[in-house]
Design an enzyme around this catalytic site. Structure first.
Site: not given
Ligand code: FPP
Length: 251
Positions: A21, A69
């Site tokens: 991330d 996503n």
């Protein structure tokens, strides 16, 4: 690099999973487009794959794209779908040299053709490798994976291949996307970068007893030293799997 951490090489976690991330924030800090962060993140994947393999990790699972996503902008999704193509185009020879085998888990039939072809080709090109498995989670979601497993198990019961009372944790393990990683289905260590302390639908069943390590580092900045530090933290934990301490104390 001198091993000032004094890692115990006899206790390297077999399966390390990483939620990579912070690519976007890394780019933002540099006034660069988000794509630049993902590209830098891809280079970190190359570095960390080699480091993990040299340390003796057996499975490295990387969360590359979640089933959620797709909600990102079309241009970002399109860039993220091109990344595996570029990654494997440039890195498969190194993976073969390193004896690393590629596995990709997720709902692969929903990927664009070029992405699907690139992952299939990478898995085929590295199929003979006997060292570390580099396992990408691509269009992967933990809840969807469990739903699929439940459906598969229910279908076996319905067709009388399995009786209800025979369903146990082994049955579920075998129905999940990590089944092919046996005996290292479950991460020993889960790392998340960028300061967020969430699981974000990653390997929900498999992390039941994983040690969790959170670092402030954005993924593009994550280094060999950071991986070693996370492993050091892992080695300092007392893993009991619900049992008692391995000492003789009575309470
Ligand atoms: C999270 O950062 C990262 C992703 C959603 C993509 C992960 C992909 C890579 C690291 C590239 C490597 C991939 C392959 C297949 C080699 P973010 O965009 O959510 O960052 P932010 O939270 O700072 O916005």
């Amino acid at each position: 690099m001198p091993d000032e951490l004094n890692l115990d090489f006899g206790r390297i976690p077999n399966h390390v999973a990483i939620i990579m991330d912070g690519n976007g924030r890394w780019a933002q800090q540099r006034h660069l487009p988000r794509a630049a962060g993902h590209k830098a993140g891809m280079n970190t994947v190359k570095t960390i794959t080699k480091v993990a393999s040299h340390l003796g990790v057996k499975v490295l699972t990387l969360y590359a794209f979640s089933t959620e996503n797709w909600k990102r902008s079309d241009s970002e999704v399109s860039y993220l779908m091109q990344l595996p193509v570029d990654f494997f185009d440039t890195f498969v020879p190194d993976l073969v040299k390193e004896n690393v085998r590629v596995n990709v888990m997720g709902y692969l039939d929903q990927l664009p053709d070029k992405t699907r072809r690139a992952v299939d080709q990478a898995m085929a090109d590295t199929a003979e490798s006997t060292g570390m498995v580099l396992n990408f989670a691509l269009n992967y979601g933990g809840q969807a994976e469990i739903v699929s497993a439940v459906q598969a198990i229910a279908a076996q019961v319905k067709s009388n291949q399995l009786s209800l009372t025979d369903i146990d944790t082994t049955t579920v393990d075998a129905a999940l996307m990590t089944a092919s990683l046996a005996p290292y289905n479950n991460p020993d260590l889960l790392i998340r970068t960028s300061g967020e302390e969430r699981i974000s639908n990653f390997l929900l069943w498999q992390i039941a007893y994983s040690e969790l390590d959170f670092t402030e580092r954005f993924w593009p900045d994550f280094t060999e030293a950071d991986l070693k530090l996370a492993i050091k933290h892992f080695q300092q934990r007392d893993r009991r799997f619900g049992g008692r301490k391995s000492t003789n104390d009575d309470d």
